[in-house]
Design an enzyme around this catalytic site. Structure first.
Site, mmCIF file in Angstrom:
data_model
loop_
_atom_site.group_PDB
_atom_site.id
_atom_site.type_symbol
_atom_site.label_atom_id
_atom_site.label_comp_id
_atom_site.label_asym_id
_atom_site.label_seq_id
_atom_site.Cartn_x
_atom_site.Cartn_y
_atom_site.Cartn_z
ATOM 1 N N GLY A 1 -8.196 10.251 7.195
ATOM 2 C CA GLY A 1 -9.135 11.413 7.479
ATOM 3 C C GLY A 1 -8.887 12.589 6.530
ATOM 4 O O GLY A 1 -9.961 13.170 6.078
ATOM 5 N N SER A 2 -7.918 12.978 6.281
ATOM 6 C CA SER A 2 -7.553 14.144 5.312
ATOM 7 C C SER A 2 -7.862 13.442 3.957
ATOM 8 O O SER A 2 -8.399 14.214 3.063
ATOM 9 C CB SER A 2 -6.102 14.464 5.295
ATOM 10 N N CYS B 1 -3.526 15.382 9.375
ATOM 11 C CA CYS B 1 -3.869 14.265 9.593
ATOM 12 C C CYS B 1 -5.025 13.899 10.347
ATOM 13 O O CYS B 1 -5.361 14.333 11.554
ATOM 14 C CB CYS B 1 -2.767 13.479 10.402
ATOM 15 N N GLY B 2 -5.990 13.220 9.731
ATOM 16 C CA GLY B 2 -7.416 13.009 10.444
ATOM 17 C C GLY B 2 -7.542 12.023 11.403
ATOM 18 O O GLY B 2 -7.884 12.237 12.233
ATOM 19 N N HIS B 3 -6.872 10.912 11.092
ATOM 20 C CA HIS B 3 -6.516 9.731 12.271
ATOM 21 C C HIS B 3 -6.266 10.409 13.334
ATOM 22 O O HIS B 3 -6.672 10.039 14.582
ATOM 23 C CB HIS B 3 -6.133 8.732 11.731
ATOM 24 N N ASP C 1 -1.781 3.745 5.166
ATOM 25 C CA ASP C 1 -2.596 4.100 6.086
ATOM 26 C C ASP C 1 -3.550 2.848 6.523
ATOM 27 O O ASP C 1 -4.325 2.493 5.421
ATOM 28 C CB ASP C 1 -3.363 5.188 5.594
#
Ligand SMILES: O=C(O)[C@H]1NCC[C@@H]1O
Length: 617
Positions: A345-346, A140-142, A340
């Site tokens: 991010g991903s 998870c990017g965020h 989202d």
């Protein structure tokens, strides 16, 4: 009044909490102490702040997407590796995730992070599990962006023992922080500023994160797995052919231009957005359920033991290149139909891998990506993520690219969550079926109220508990398929197609032909009317079953010819809402079977209220 201690019910191993857990006696005396009320000298807020009864969180958001970071009170995550702990959390601790993600403590867009103070990767400073409303993601990017700031700012050495090892670069002030996610090591870079020495916490290293600078991270290598795949998505209006790509950015995504889903370039008005969400979720379930695509979701090597091998979501894009002068907008619909709020991010890693593979991005070239909130958020100082391919790598046979992602996150509050022992609804929380949500099964609980049922919809990892009594209005298909309109709070009106979950056991009754001009049968629902088991003896024989409103609802017939009886207390005709409750007939429906012994049925939300999109007549 009695309270559970933290979220720990002692049904799992929970010794050795990361925080000191006070005994509940000292804060919330219970009946054994002959005192059932809270200590009158302590106000409710102070009592909730007790470690004894509360799971504590720090809440942040990254371009609008929440991250609820658990700081104490969660049961211990057992297992040797981060992936083992993820499996353990899934199998043994899932109700604690639901408590924090689902209503009444969360919502259908909630996201969270469970920290692992002792990661197994030798280069990692800390490990993390990511949680959402459906389960546990692999990247998870965020949340990584949010954690970048949180882990610099926290002074909690129990939660983050290796914080003492962090040192800012003397020139840039940037700290390099390695977070072990389920997909692998994520190298994170956080700009810091010094804390004046008078404010320094005894354990602090005298720095704090800089809210005005983006957090950057380098995730595991991203791959463009396949481009221009085709499938057909079954919309209520008919099949829609769709061309899409599949890419990996720590998790697998379908990437599809909005136009392929029959939508304008990018649908950010609420009405179109709900369509986008529904269609993206349908594309995800279509692709995930198609064995032709299964080999594409195989992470190289055996170390991950198949834990990464699933389709996480669909990213609907404007098909832009993400040039800084014209950021590309997209919407990531993941984990079923969760939206989202951030540019994902991903997903940015995955999209950059595709742009690179297609020759639309070069090494070192920064691309900019937004979500449906970015245009608003930008006014407040940041709503976009940047993605830059920085290095090519090869893993197994696959050519990958390492992508640097940058974005900003902010603190939004702190939380303390409790469960009262008497609170059955809040114990695991509940989840209102989202429009377009694709669920695999529905279990009809054997408790009914007149003309209404209580629904528990479950699939492998979900348990949607619909908290209200739900009115069911059967809507007969001419060829016997059955649709149920479920009224939820009067404003959500999804139509369900109910399929029998078990294999057919008896021969099909003859179906009558559809009246001319009638809608064509829904292929998913058509078999509902066939092969029903013989009706079980009624335990309510001689009495009026509260369920007879839906009895025989699978018998093929056209609606106008349905004979109606008038249950006691209701008048025939009258207003439309009452009439729908009077629908009943001869053969048992799957719902009747559910009434006798809890039975699982397949269910799919096929439609939600919306203008102009009804099945064509
Ligand atoms: O930024 C991300 O990567 C995540 N946001 C929610 C869905 C993804 O896990």
């Amino acid at each position: 009044m009695s309270w559970k201690q933290g979220f720990c019910d002692h049904d799992v191993s929970c010794h050795d909490h990361a925080v000191t857990v006070l005994t509940s006696k000292s804060w919330w005396p219970d009946a054994n102490d002959k005192q059932t009320e809270p200590n009158p000298s302590m106000d409710l807020y102070t009592a909730f702040n007790s470690d004894a009864v509360t799971v504590k969180t720090v809440d942040m958001h990254t371009c609008g997407e929440p991250t609820r970071i658990v700081v104490s009170g969660y049961p211990e995550l057992l297992g040797a590796t981060v992936l083992d702990k993820r499996r353990y959390a899934k199998e043994r601790l899932d109700k604690y995730r639901k408590r924090l993600m689902f209503e009444p403590r969360g919502h259908d867009g909630m996201y969270g992070a469970l920290l692992i103070p002792e990661p197994d990767h030798p280069d990692a400073h800390i490990g993390v599990l990511f949680t959402h409303t459906e389960g546990y993601s692999t990247m998870c990017g965020h949340a990584t962006i949010a954690l970048g700031r949180f882990l610099i700012d926290t002074q909690d050495t129990v939660l983050f023992p290796k914080r003492v090892l962090l040192r800012p670069d003397p020139i840039t002030g940037v700290i390099s922080l390695n977070i072990q996610a389920p997909c692998g090591l994520v190298r994170t870079f956080v700009k810091t500023s010094p804390i004046p020495s008078s404010d320094t916490h005894p354990t602090s290293n005298n720095f704090k994160s800089d809210p005005s600078s983006p957090v950057r991270f380098l995730s595991v290598p991203s791959f463009c797995i396949a481009t221009d795949l085709t499938t057909s998505v079954n919309l209520p209006e008919g099949p829609l052919p769709v061309t899409f790509d599949i890419a990996f950015g720590g998790a697998y995504y379908c990437i599809v231009p909005a136009t392929q889903l029959g939508l304008p370039d990018f649908a950010d008005t609420p009405y179109l957005f709900s369509l986008l969400r529904t269609r993206a979720a349908l594309l995800s379930s279509t692709v995930a359920g198609d064995p032709r695509f299964a080999p594409l979701f195989r992470y190289p090597g055996s170390a991950t033991r198949g834990d990464l091998d699933f389709l996480y979501g669909t990213i609907v894009t404007d098909d832009g290149d993400g040039a800084p002068s014209a950021p590309s907008l997209s919407a990531c619909i993941f984990a079923g139909a969760q939206v989202d709020r951030s540019p994902c991010g991903s997903g940015v890693s995955a999209r950059v891998a595709v742009l690179y593979a297609r020759g639309r991005a070069t090494l070192g070239e920064t691309k900019v990506f937004g979500s449906m909130l970015s245009r608003i958020a930008q006014k407040a100082g940041g709503g976009y993520f940047e993605g830059t391919p920085v290095e090519t790598v090869k893993i197994g046979e696959m050519d990958g690219v390492v992508v640097e992602v940058a974005g900003k996150a902010w603190y939004s509050g702190v939380g303390g969550f409790v469960v009262e022992k008497e609170d059955r609804l809040g114990e695991e929380g509940f989840f209102i079926l989202a429009p377009g949500k694709v669920v695999k099964k529905i279990t009809l609980a054997p408790f009914l109220s007149s003309w209404c049922v209580k629904l528990l919809a479950t699939n492998k990892s979900h348990h949607y508990f619909l908290p209200e009594w739900v009115k069911i209005k059967p809507k007969t298909h001419p060829l016997g398929g059955q649709k149920y309109r479920v009224a939820l709070y009067g404003h959500l009106k999804p139509t369900f197609t109910i399929k029998r979950h078990r294999p057919p056991t008896s021969p099909a009754p003859t179906s009558s032909p559809p009246p001319s001009g009638a809608p064509s049968p829904d292929p998913d629902s058509a078999h509902c009317a066939r092969n029903l088991p013989p009706p079980p003896p009624s335990p309510l024989k001689g009495t009026r079953s509260p369920f007879h409103a839906v009895r025989n609802s699978c018998r093929p017939r056209a609606r106008p010819s349905v004979p109606r009886r008038t249950p006691a207390g209701w008048s025939a005709g009258g207003d439309r809402r009452r009439r729908t409750r009077h629908y009943h007939g001869g053969r048992p429906s799957p719902l009747d079977v559910g009434f006798r012994s809890r039975q699982t049925l397949a269910l799919r939300v096929v439609w939600v209220c919306g203008k102009g999109l009804k099945r064509k007549k």
